[in-house]
Design a protein around this motif. Structure first.
Motif, PDB file in Angstrom:
ATOM      1  N   GLY A 175       0.788  -1.219   0.000  1.00 27.60           N
ATOM      2  CA  GLY A 175       0.000   0.000   0.000  1.00 27.60           C
ATOM      3  C   GLY A 175       0.817   1.262   0.000  1.00 27.60           C
ATOM      4  O   GLY A 175       0.317   2.350   0.301  1.00 27.60           O
TER       5      GLY A 175
ATOM      6  N   THR B 160       2.524   4.611  -0.808  1.00 26.44           N
ATOM      7  CA  THR B 160       2.231   5.774  -1.668  1.00 26.44           C
ATOM      8  C   THR B 160       3.294   6.829  -1.444  1.00 26.44           C
ATOM      9  O   THR B 160       3.847   6.938  -0.368  1.00 26.44           O
TER      10      THR B 160
ATOM     11  N   PRO C 299      -0.807  11.086  -5.456  1.00 23.67           N
ATOM     12  CA  PRO C 299      -0.076   9.975  -4.844  1.00 23.67           C
ATOM     13  C   PRO C 299       0.352   8.964  -5.909  1.00 23.67           C
ATOM     14  O   PRO C 299      -0.456   8.557  -6.745  1.00 23.67           O
TER      15      PRO C 299
ATOM     16  N   HIS D 260       2.393   5.186  -6.723  1.00 26.88           N
ATOM     17  CA  HIS D 260       2.453   3.898  -6.037  1.00 26.88           C
ATOM     18  C   HIS D 260       3.698   3.086  -6.345  1.00 26.88           C
ATOM     19  O   HIS D 260       3.891   2.026  -5.795  1.00 26.88           O
ATOM     20  N   SER D 261       4.511   3.574  -7.287  1.00 22.87           N
ATOM     21  CA  SER D 261       5.719   2.804  -7.607  1.00 22.87           C
ATOM     22  C   SER D 261       6.866   3.761  -7.865  1.00 22.87           C
ATOM     23  O   SER D 261       6.667   4.928  -8.243  1.00 22.87           O
TER      24      SER D 261
ATOM     25  N   THR E 244       5.824   2.779   4.168  1.00 21.87           N
ATOM     26  CA  THR E 244       4.474   2.682   3.600  1.00 21.87           C
ATOM     27  C   THR E 244       3.976   4.016   3.044  1.00 21.87           C
ATOM     28  O   THR E 244       2.975   4.060   2.344  1.00 21.87           O
ATOM     29  N   LYS E 245       4.689   5.096   3.366  1.00 19.97           N
ATOM     30  CA  LYS E 245       4.250   6.394   2.870  1.00 19.97           C
ATOM     31  C   LYS E 245       5.434   7.340   2.825  1.00 19.97           C
ATOM     32  O   LYS E 245       6.243   7.363   3.757  1.00 19.97           O
TER      33      LYS E 245
END
Lengths: 188, 188, 188, 188, 188, 188
Positions: free
Chosen positions: D93, D95, D103, D105-106, D173-174
């Protein structure tokens, strides 16, 4: 009950812990009239890694030298007239007061003062009382009797004395002496 | 660090806790050379409902009377020649030893002994040292100077003295006295 | 487990204790990967009568003002252009840095700097992160989005920002600001 | 005072205990305005044999990886364009939000986004702030300045940035990024 | 020594604390052969404001009803043939086993079973043993003697019995009964 | 919460600590309806050097033999008719009561009593309940079923029994037995 828990940095030896056990037990009993066998002391040794003050580790200080032992060593050195050894045990601002004297500041003054009084004197100990004062100094009382020889070769003995010492940072900084020597002479 | 936690049955007043705080702090400092401001004492008051020994609740004992106050009261009563009050403060097996005396067992003996020596005497205090001994007795030292009047109306003063008291269960059981009175007279 | 026991002088209110409970729980979890519901915090309130450091009682200090509340009050005062109120919240040596500025030392400088940039701006908060630093300052992060109006009456909104504050002794001593305003303008 | 006692299962190393010491000290100071050198932390290591929850022994969990180190390793991998290593550090998950982006994601999206903007960029760190949040994630802030080269070979430097990371179970995770790059370009 | 400290949320009354004091003392003595008067239990009541698990306050649960009292009330209700009251004290899945019976599930079955055996029976108690099991149930043993009347009007008495009860969440979930009634009849 | 801390002299082994962990957990749960996994027990091993009662060190006593193991060994010895071994396990003032008997004082009396009843009997255990009583004795309950052979060669089995033992200082001082043997015979 009462129960005392002491947390200290790891590093004190069994003899030092026994002294802590005794001193803490008696500190409680000074106020709380508990039978001694109901006063419990637990010592928790804290490894240096497990103690932080201000977020920083602290180094444990070595235990103080036993002030009673310091006093005994000093009195022995004085009986042996080993002034060098005795002098090394005195701290800055050292004073000593003997019956009828003003405060003296060196062992030489004491030797001068005692010269006309007796040829030699030794001590028999009856007891010691020792405690840490609220200031920097530990206080040691030593009491017992004096024996020795006057200059006219008469022997004396059984003369009551008491000494009060202050020990600061392992050094003797004050000695006060009371005894019955004059009383005994007067009545002799 | 070091940290002392004392668990006692609820019921001691702030003055008694202050005495515990001081005594425990000094007990630790007797062995551990920590600066006083780094020695912490926490007292945990335990309500009687929250304490069980052998599965049974226990009643807290009232704090001991302060042995220094007992000694002060006794010395004042003696100066005032209030023998009744002073006598009431003595415990079983009481003995007192003064310069040149054998142990005496009653205040009357002391009065007899002192009669030929001076008309009256009062004390100026310089300091008290007090501690619980490992036995039943608390020990109180009182030192300072004597002043008063001889029978020939001459005044005296500034004579050093020290008293050692043992107090057991709130009663004085032993008094030992040393002073420079004979020394001073001899040199007068 | 893990278990945290905090001994503090009595006097903190439930809200302050809740903040201690949360901060201590998270301090442990920062290192120990325990599930939160297994981290226990016990607070032991110590009455002033029961705490001695160096044999002396100590007065509990009132809790710090919540640094997050300080920051919120300051940001509100700035939005309201209540410069007097905002200025009263600044500590000695205050500096603030905005995108493209050198450190500024007064709110007036900021007003000057912002004048050509927009007519007004308000903030929508997404979250605050706050912690005590190892030095004197608490650190508060505030992030969210900006909305407002340019001088050409165009509205803007949804512009990401983050502020970092240092609060020392209840006063704001440092403010640093980052945002996407230039990025958004460039792409507009 | 204040005093924090932490009971944890035995097994944390000195470095991990130092982190606990610091985090607990600062947690207290967040609310209680004590001088740091008066905040004491004691860690009690509990051997597994001496701890029971629900009457059962429990296994100590290894300490969390330091989230600041995780962030540093990740940022270094990104500077080195070691995408494989960086990708292995991301959690489910994940971002990331950069100035002006939605946002992403990769890491590939980020590379695409940055391509037109600069040839390369490196970071000079000014400081890290890290804390455990009340949820599962630890939060790490990293701030400092960017330097690098645009595609037209012009160098840039001294551009302020700040990153906010969330780390859950040792994985990032962020990531949220703010910087003055557009501001600087606009004014260039 | 040994010393047990129990930290619980504030709210238990003196009778409940006494039961905790007794149960904890006996729990230690089950393993450690200390004289009871040397086993100390301290209870620390923690106000709800001072306790956090997972950073959240928790509500103290009211103490369990005393399982011995539950058993006594149930046995009295049965002697009084107050089936309604007795039935209300039974938990889900209740079973009872009497000499020579398979497990029964309702008081009615028991009444049926006992009808041919005696007209009535009452109990004289000799002692109760009670403990919390490792599962959900508390276990209560009740022993003593039975007296009553057979249908042929003969009286009986002094017949040894023992009952074992399991009490879960304040309800009786299992009763097992042994006694010498058949033995006595056989030998009569 | 609740949290139990046990301070004991160092020297108990992991198995003995596990028994303490279980017994203390269940002691709390007897009164406090906490889920077992929320009851925490911490054992603090105190080295002999760190524990003082009345200012004196104390020697830790070895743990009690497990009373359940004592009962199992005794019952096995009895099944094996190893009277010498069983007799060595009995304490002073031992009594045993079987269905229909007066208290017997020796194993020989029991053998006499059982002779006409059955040729042999063995036990299948269903469960043990054990606890320290408030007096000197630990109490152990053992329940299950009997099987064996009558003198007429008929086999029997599945006969419910329960034994109650008192164990004092590691010796069995009381045994009480109840079972359904007469009931079963009557109905056979």
């Amino acid at each position: 009950m009462p129960l005392v828990e002491l947390h200290v940095l790891e590093g004190y030896n069994p003899e030092e812990k026994q002294k802590l056990g005794t001193a803490l037990t008696n500190a409680v009993r000074f106020v709380v009239p508990a039978a001694p066998e109901l006063v419990t002391v637990l010592i928790h040794d804290i490894p240096a890694d497990n103690y932080y003050r201000g977020g920083e580790q602290r180094i444990p200080a070595p235990a103080r030298a036993d002030p009673v032992e310091i006093v005994k060593d000093y009195l022995t050195a004085m009986e042996d007239r080993d002034l060098e050894k005795a002098r090394a045990m005195l701290g800055g601002g050292f004073t000593m007061t003997f019956p009828g004297t003003a405060p003296m500041h060196s062992l030489e003054e004491l030797i001068e003062w005692s010269k006309p009084r007796y040829k030699f004197v030794t001590k028999t100990y009856e007891g010691f009382d020792a405690m840490q004062g609220s200031g920097a100094a530990a206080i040691v009382y030593c009491r017992g009797t004096l024996q020795g020889e006057y200059h006219d070769r008469r022997r004396f003995g059984g003369i009551r004395f008491i000494d009060r010492f202050e020990i600061t940072d392992g050094k003797i900084t004050k000695q006060e002496v009371w005894n019955d020597m004059a009383e005994v002479k007067t009545n002799a």
